[in-house]
Design a protein around this motif. Sequence first.
Motif, mmCIF file in Angstrom:
data_model
loop_
_atom_site.group_PDB
_atom_site.id
_atom_site.type_symbol
_atom_site.label_atom_id
_atom_site.label_comp_id
_atom_site.label_asym_id
_atom_site.label_seq_id
_atom_site.Cartn_x
_atom_site.Cartn_y
_atom_site.Cartn_z
ATOM 1 N N LEU A 135 0.811 -1.217 0.000
ATOM 2 C CA LEU A 135 0.000 0.000 0.000
ATOM 3 C C LEU A 135 0.844 1.266 0.000
ATOM 4 N N THR A 136 2.120 1.127 0.322
ATOM 5 C CA THR A 136 3.026 2.282 0.353
ATOM 6 C C THR A 136 4.075 2.182 -0.758
ATOM 7 N N ALA A 137 3.701 1.549 -1.855
ATOM 8 C CA ALA A 137 4.565 1.441 -3.041
ATOM 9 C C ALA A 137 5.917 0.821 -2.713
ATOM 10 N N GLY A 138 5.895 -0.141 -1.770
ATOM 11 C CA GLY A 138 7.109 -0.850 -1.419
ATOM 12 C C GLY A 138 8.003 -0.146 -0.423
ATOM 13 N N GLU A 139 7.597 1.042 0.044
ATOM 14 C CA GLU A 139 8.452 1.833 0.927
ATOM 15 C C GLU A 139 8.277 1.493 2.406
ATOM 16 N N GLY A 140 7.049 1.285 2.839
ATOM 17 C CA GLY A 140 6.745 1.154 4.262
ATOM 18 C C GLY A 140 6.251 2.477 4.835
ATOM 19 N N VAL A 141 5.695 2.417 6.028
ATOM 20 C CA VAL A 141 5.098 3.605 6.647
ATOM 21 C C VAL A 141 6.166 4.442 7.344
ATOM 22 N N ASP A 142 5.828 5.694 7.597
ATOM 23 C CA ASP A 142 6.748 6.589 8.307
ATOM 24 C C ASP A 142 6.745 6.333 9.810
ATOM 25 N N ILE A 143 5.545 6.092 10.362
ATOM 26 C CA ILE A 143 5.393 5.941 11.812
ATOM 27 C C ILE A 143 4.473 4.762 12.095
ATOM 28 N N VAL A 144 4.855 3.930 13.055
ATOM 29 C CA VAL A 144 3.993 2.857 13.549
ATOM 30 C C VAL A 144 3.636 3.155 15.004
ATOM 31 N N VAL A 145 2.347 3.112 15.314
ATOM 32 C CA VAL A 145 1.895 3.178 16.703
ATOM 33 C C VAL A 145 1.727 1.731 17.146
ATOM 34 N N GLU A 146 2.742 1.218 17.806
ATOM 35 C CA GLU A 146 2.885 -0.216 18.081
ATOM 36 C C GLU A 146 2.295 -0.559 19.452
ATOM 37 N N VAL A 147 1.046 -1.059 19.425
ATOM 38 C CA VAL A 147 0.371 -1.419 20.672
ATOM 39 C C VAL A 147 0.414 -2.913 20.948
ATOM 40 N N GLY A 148 0.922 -3.692 19.994
ATOM 41 C CA GLY A 148 0.898 -5.139 20.141
ATOM 42 C C GLY A 148 1.983 -5.679 21.047
ATOM 43 N N GLY A 149 3.202 -5.148 20.900
ATOM 44 C CA GLY A 149 4.302 -5.631 21.719
ATOM 45 C C GLY A 149 5.080 -6.735 21.040
ATOM 46 N N ALA A 150 5.531 -7.701 21.838
ATOM 47 C CA ALA A 150 6.419 -8.748 21.330
ATOM 48 C C ALA A 150 5.792 -9.533 20.180
ATOM 49 N N GLY A 151 4.463 -9.673 20.191
ATOM 50 C CA GLY A 151 3.804 -10.476 19.167
ATOM 51 C C GLY A 151 3.723 -9.820 17.801
ATOM 52 N N THR A 152 3.919 -8.512 17.727
ATOM 53 C CA THR A 152 3.774 -7.801 16.452
ATOM 54 C C THR A 152 4.986 -6.968 16.066
ATOM 55 N N LEU A 153 5.946 -6.801 16.952
ATOM 56 C CA LEU A 153 7.045 -5.875 16.696
ATOM 57 C C LEU A 153 7.844 -6.249 15.454
ATOM 58 N N ALA A 154 8.134 -7.540 15.256
ATOM 59 C CA ALA A 154 8.922 -7.946 14.090
ATOM 60 C C ALA A 154 8.209 -7.553 12.786
#
Length: 335
Positions: A222-241
Amino acid sequence: MKRYVINGVFSIDGLVQEEADIPRPGCRQVLVRVRAASLNYRDVLMVTGAYSRNIPQPLIPFSDGAGEIVGVGEGVTRWKRGDRVIPTFFQNWLAGGITREAPASALGGARDGVLAEYALFEEEGLVELPTHLSFEEGATLPCAALTAWNCLYSGNLTCGNTVLVMGSGGVSCFALQFARSAGARVIATSGSDAKAERLKALGASDVINYHDPDWEKQVTALTAGEGVDIVVEVGGAGTLARSIRATRIGGHISLIGVLAGQQGEVNPLPAVMKGILIAGIYVGSREMFQAMNRSIVLHRLHPVIDRVFPFDEARDALRHLQSGSHMGKVVISIP
């Protein structure tokens, strides 16, 4: 006055409602008639003992509330009776970076919180409730909203950025609203089709089902292969990777949550190779709170409230939050 306390039993059913004397404000203190309180996942952990069992007891739980000042102590100059106010999560983190002393002033943990009809606060531990918000709306701001604000602006949010938010809890909904008001694009994740539609109505450009084992690949596409600028990471160890893989080179991950697990192993090399900054976020200062409120007033933002429970049903409110079926904030009204 009526209040709830944790006192020796760590469980939702063990949360006790009791009668107590109305406290009197001391020097530089104000007495607030609490009109509403809101719940955070931290409150579930605190009540059940999963956060810490080494807390002062009896303890009045919940950090987030709003009310009106009904008494002022000697030396108070910032406030007067009748002012509508919101307590800060950290009573003594006024400005600048977080200090070693700040956690010792956290409401609903190190200090008594707001699940009571009346509460005492230091005069510097309050901010003004925006005039266009109700007490119920104002009560949602101290932890979830300020955490979302800090997540975005510690990542140097600017117009045109792309932000990834996870799920539809309080922090994620606030982050979506704040990012959109700043002119950013927001990609969200959700496990519910109904919630996905509501996230789009709030302004998310795309919503990805987080049950997809490769959702980070969809973010990248969705970001043309670039990735997002900012992640609001609420998942923790299960989603960080996955968040690391979904972030652009030189991007920013604001790490705040443990909803997908507290323990796990993450290979740091991808973050190193991409030059990603991973920052731990622990709510914010009063100065940040005031800046956030100026934006809320400017954009006439209203918090997303899932449901309002009466004071006598506080335990049911905790169970509702624990179920994960909510969207946005769960609130308790204190008449």
